[in-house]
Design an enzyme around this catalytic site. Structure first.
Site, mmCIF file in Angstrom:
data_model
loop_
_atom_site.group_PDB
_atom_site.id
_atom_site.type_symbol
_atom_site.label_atom_id
_atom_site.label_comp_id
_atom_site.label_asym_id
_atom_site.label_seq_id
_atom_site.Cartn_x
_atom_site.Cartn_y
_atom_site.Cartn_z
ATOM 1 N N ASP A 107 0.767 -1.246 0.000
ATOM 2 C CA ASP A 107 0.000 0.000 0.000
ATOM 3 C C ASP A 107 0.798 1.296 0.000
ATOM 4 O O ASP A 107 0.231 2.346 -0.255
ATOM 5 C CB ASP A 107 -0.991 -0.010 1.174
ATOM 6 C CG ASP A 107 -2.299 0.707 0.822
ATOM 7 O OD1 ASP A 107 -2.535 0.931 -0.386
ATOM 8 O OD2 ASP A 107 -3.052 1.055 1.734
ATOM 9 N N HIS A 167 1.889 4.295 6.374
ATOM 10 C CA HIS A 167 1.739 4.945 5.058
ATOM 11 C C HIS A 167 0.524 5.882 4.992
ATOM 12 O O HIS A 167 0.316 6.530 3.959
ATOM 13 C CB HIS A 167 1.684 3.891 3.942
ATOM 14 C CG HIS A 167 0.584 2.883 4.116
ATOM 15 N ND1 HIS A 167 0.748 1.752 4.869
ATOM 16 C CD2 HIS A 167 -0.673 2.846 3.652
ATOM 17 C CE1 HIS A 167 -0.384 1.053 4.857
ATOM 18 N NE2 HIS A 167 -1.263 1.703 4.124
#
Length: 969
Positions: free
Chosen positions: A106, A375
């Protein structure tokens, strides 16, 4: 906490239950933060027992195993290693489990540092997904989504790793069904916030599998598997089953999945496919056993990342600049606190501070710095309330560590506990600005440093003295930030990992601090400035002459005095105006940068004030939207330092320090500082990956969105150069950076956006950030040879500025215990050469055994539950800062005697070399060796040469990890 309540806790509770019901069922899990919350707060003894069993059977598998799945673009290597080590330490201590595969599906783009870190951590394969859409399409078509990645040019084949890029469907199950308008494969639907629905009916629950649609479902699944099989070289297809926030009702998932899996396998002759539940390990084992020869990818990264022609994910390099800055300050404070505490434990065994409490204080900051590497954390791509959680956790952890450091100093000094402790890091408005106080300054680097620390005082007439009562060079001047206080700059020289104590007293007699004097220049109207006539005036130190033009109040040129090379040098603030209405075209948001025109200059008038003194000159420039404006949104404070004879001022002299004040911006503006020079750079830019290695960034022209697609992350370093001269930028937080013209470099400093994209509105991701940001960048200009020798140490000196703590002086001359004078004035406890960096010196506190068989045995016998933290094990990492061939001297391997390096802490009795996160003995670590044209034989990797008699040779770019044990006093 909301996610735990809404779905995450239910993932673990229901998945464990379902795995126990069917031997064929499997599951992978990544982030330890959620798992640890579940394990500590929710899991029953029975569930814990089941987790142990499932891990042993290989049906539950932790992949990556870090605290989070970290971002790759804007994180620093130190923090990536920290968060990985945090998760791995927990898994190994609790289960004896060591992850060996990654699942980095991701992060928005892939850095070349990551494959190296995962190789050093003992991984056998690496898996990524988000890379440029057009590049992925091309790799897919040519069956090149799998390769052996040599992420580091210096470590190359020794730390290479097999890498799998997910195809265009990425990490989610495709949900379209040709036979129904309802979605497929997500039978538990989608999680709802903040509460799960009372009736258990979730939105978008997929069509259940029945006798009537079983064959149609199977056909859909098989068609997708076959489509993907055509993109890979082996007959093994990784088919990820799940997506974001899935499996919170695992029972409905597995019961439908079982039906499909069984049906396809019963009819495998007809379908030409068999399917099985698998972990990442099962998949890579299958591919590895095919024994194919794989192509090698060099150290090029996959940044930036675009998902379509107008969607360049380069905005997040700058989003929420304040969070990015605090995250780095917290990381730096943690680094200082760890080595400070480690020294205290070993040098002051009689100390009165409770070690268990101290470790908890450090752990609170380890947790906060680890989690913000997520993230959707440091990237700035979270909603405001999640940002607030990160901020609160960081501030709480920083408060704890400052408190710990202050109490250690008081304990060592046997100070009367009634003296109030002021403890603060880097902030100018900290401590009590009244005079007659002392400051304790700790240097967390393992080199001697000479630098300035800034303290706020209420009076110009002050003197500064060291421990022995000698006068210390200092300069005092009116503060940029407030009318009523002054900034006192103290010149400090401190050995590696040591502290010094300075007292600040009201003026008595002759030894006073130098006073910076102010000259204010008339505000200049840039629209009227006469281009022909220039009124130039210079600001000079031993390394540079910076020339300003009084006609415009802007910088004009910089001369590097050693070579007498003059570079034309101008700086201006510009704004990209961006669109916030999806009906009108591409937008900018937390993630994306979508400028609709070129950047527009922001100021029509510039004010100038020069503060000059014997140690420092500060040039203050204020940028106004027009000649009559009252307020400015932009300012630059440029500082040039002069070091008196007898001090090693090499780094200080070569540093042009700039602090910017930017904001509050108007809506849908993105603020950049553009520096233009006459260097013929051919528009080539260099930026770093994670403060670890440099990447070459040639300017690329695209049909659409060329500006945004030529933005890159600068985590710590960026530079432009011509054949002889290099301009280097060093940063204390991440920024987007680009070279939009020959001889130019621009840094994005701030963004304030609003848009009406439904997804962003639903998740409160509009980045309406009205803050003022104050980032710092150090500039260096010089030959490649000179900048090469200085930029690594300078970057770390900016990252790890000294920690300043405040205390009040009780009357009279303070009597200092002898040991304080010894510690601070004499030898440094730990010093390394300038091409090495002590990356970690800490007491992790893990209780696991270094012997794997013993560790597994103690878990089986259930011995791991009780027991205090282990304070006898010290974690030491040493990193070589240079690449092979980068510098004739500094790129050489360095031999270190660990026993003598650490003698200041005590007598070393044993050293064990470990994998990067500490969970493997490097002598027993055998990673898979994938066949390449370079190495046709396939076998196992053995690790680097290990230490004999405490002597270690560290080669370029190596990061070596050790457990060190000292003789107990």
């Amino acid at each position: 906490q909301e996610s735990m309540h809404a779905y995450a806790a239910n993932v673990y509770t229901t998945v464990i239950e379902e795995l126990m019901k069917g031997k064929q069922r499997k599951f992978i899990a990544v982030e330890q933060e959620f798992f640890r919350l579940w394990w500590d707060m929710i899991a029953t003894d029975r569930q814990k027992q089941q987790v142990h069993q499932l891990l042993q059977e290989g049906r539950l598998e932790f992949v990556i195993g870090g605290q989070v799945m970290h971002d790759e673009a804007v994180t620093l290597i130190d923090d990536q290693i920290l968060q990985l080590t945090e998760g791995h330490g927990f898994l190994y201590e609790t289960f004896g489990f060591r992850p060996q595969f990654s699942w980095h599906v991701d992060p928005f783009g892939a850095s070349a540092t990551t494959p190296t870190l995962f190789a050093l951590a003992g991984f056998n394969a690496h898996l990524i997904s988000r890379i440029d859409y057009d590049l992925k399409a091309d790799m897919q078509k040519n069956k090149k989504l799998q390769f052996v990645w040599q992420g580091s040019p210096s470590l190359s084949a020794r730390q290479e790793i097999f890498t799998h890029v997910m195809d265009q469907y990425s990490y989610c199950t495709p949900s379209q069904l040709p036979f129904s308008n309802r979605s497929g494969f997500f039978w538990n639907g989608f999680a709802t916030f903040p509460d799960p629905p009372k009736d258990g009916v979730y939105p978008n629950m997929s069509l259940p599998v029945t006798d009537a649609n079983l064959h149609l479902y199977a056909q859909t699944m098989v068609a997708n598997i076959k489509e993907r099989a055509a993109w890979f070289r082996t007959g093994d297809v990784l088919w990820p089953w799940g997506c974001d926030k899935q499996f919170f009702n695992a029972s409905i998932q597995y019961s439908n999945m079982d039906l499909l899996v069984d049906y396809i396998n019963k009819h495998s002759g007809e379908f030409g496919v068999t399917v099985q539940y698998a972990t990442v390990s099962d998949y890579f084992q299958a591919v590895y056993s095919r024994n194919l020869t794989w192509e090698i990818r060099d150290s090029q990264d996959f940044l930036p990342y675009s998902t379509e022609p107008f969607q360049a994910w380069t905005g997040f390099y700058t989003s929420r600049s304040t969070l990015k800055g605090i995250a780095r300050r917290a990381s730096s404070l943690l680094y200082a606190g760890e080595s400070f505490f480690t020294q205290y434990v070993w040098k002051h065994p009689e100390g009165s501070i409770c070690k268990c409490k101290a470790l908890k204080q450090l752990q609170s900051l380890r947790w906060a710095v680890s989690e913000v590497q997520h993230h959707d954390g440091i990237t700035g791509t979270e909603s405001p309330k999640v940002q607030d959680m990160y901020m609160n956790n960081l501030m709480y952890g920083m408060f704890n560590v400052k408190k710990l450091m202050a109490s250690i100093i008081f304990d060592i000094n046997n100070a009367k506990k009634n003296g109030e402790v002021y403890s603060s890091v880097y902030t100018k408005d900290s401590g009590k600005p009244d005079v007659d106080q002392y400051v304790v300054v700790y240097n967390p680097l393992a080199w001697n440093i000479t630098t300035f620390v800034t303290v706020s005082v209420s009076n110009e007439a002050v003197s500064v003295y060291d421990e022995l009562g000698h006068s210390v060079p200092a300069q005092v001047q009116s503060s940029v930030e407030s009318q009523s206080t002054y900034d006192l700059y103290i010149l400090v020289t401190i050995s590696g990992l040591s502290y010094r104590k300075y007292s600040i007293k009201p003026l008595n007699g002759k030894q006073s601090a130098f006073i910076g004097r102010s000259i204010k220049y008339k505000r200049r109207d840039l629209t009227r400035a006469d281009q022909q006539s220039q009124q130039l005036f210079p600001v000079v130190n031993n390394c540079y002459q910076i020339v300003f033009d009084q006609n415009t109040n802007l910088m004009h040129s910089i001369t590097e005095r050693e070579t007498n090379q003059t570079v034309q040098f101008t700086q201006e603030f510009l704004e990209y105006h961006v669109n916030g209405d999806t009906m009108k075209g591409p937008i900018s948001d937390n993630y994306l940068f979508g400028p609709n025109t070129s950047a527009v200059p922001v100021s029509k008038a510039v004010g100038l004030e020069v503060m000059s003194g014997s140690l420092m000159t500060e040039i203050r420039q204020y940028f106004y939207s027009n000649v009559t404006s009252q307020d400015y949104i932009y300012a630059v404070y440029t500082r040039l330092y002069s070091v008196p004879e007898g001090y090693n001022g090499k780094l200080l002299c070569h540093r042009i320090e700039q602090e910017y004040s930017v904001g509050p911006l108007e809506l849908n503006r993105e603020a950049v500082l553009r520096t233009s020079t006459n260097l013929n750079t051919r528009q080539l830019l260099y930026t770093d990956n994670n403060g670890y290695q440099m990447q070459k960034r040639p300017f690329k022209a695209y049909v659409n969105n060329t500006v945004a697609r030529n933005y890159y992350p600068m985590v710590q370093t960026a530079y432009i150069e011509d054949d002889t001269t290099r301009l280097m930028l060093l940063a204390e937080r991440a920024h987007g950076v680009s070279s939009q013209g020959n001889g130019q470099v621009e840094v994005m400093l701030h963004r304030r956006l609003w848009n009406n994209l439904q997804w962003n509105l639903n998740n409160n991701l509009t980045l309406n950030d009205s803050s003022v940001v104050r980032p710092v960048i150090w500039l260096m200009l010089g030959t490649k040879a000179v900048t090469n020798t200085l930029y690594r140490t300078s970057g770390l000196a900016l990252e790890h500025r000294p920690v300043v703590m405040f205390g009040a002086l009780s009357g009279g001359k303070p009597k200092l215990p002898r040991q304080l004078q010894q510690n601070s004035v004499n030898d440094s406890p730990v010093t390394v050469p300038p091409n090495l960096h002590v990356h970690t010196l800490s007491i992790p506190g893990w209780r696991y055994s270094s012997n794997h068989a013993e560790q597994v045995r103690s878990i089986l016998m259930d011995k791991q539950k009780q027991g205090d933290a282990d304070f006898s094990r010290v974690l030491l990492r040493i990193r070589h800062l240079y690449e092979v061939g980068e510098d004739p001297v500094l790129s050489q391997p360095v031999t270190v005697d660990l026993k003598s390096l650490l003698k200041g802490l005590g007598s070393v009795t044993a050293v064990e070399e470990r994998s990067l996160t500490g969970t493997w003995d490097v002598n027993t670590l055998e990673r898979w060796k994938w066949k390449t044209a370079q190495y046709p034989g396939k076998s196992f990797f053995n690790s680097t040469e290990t230490s004999k008699d405490y002597i270690v040779t560290v080669h370029p770019k190596e990061i070596r990890t050790f457990f060190v044990y000292f003789q107990v006093q």
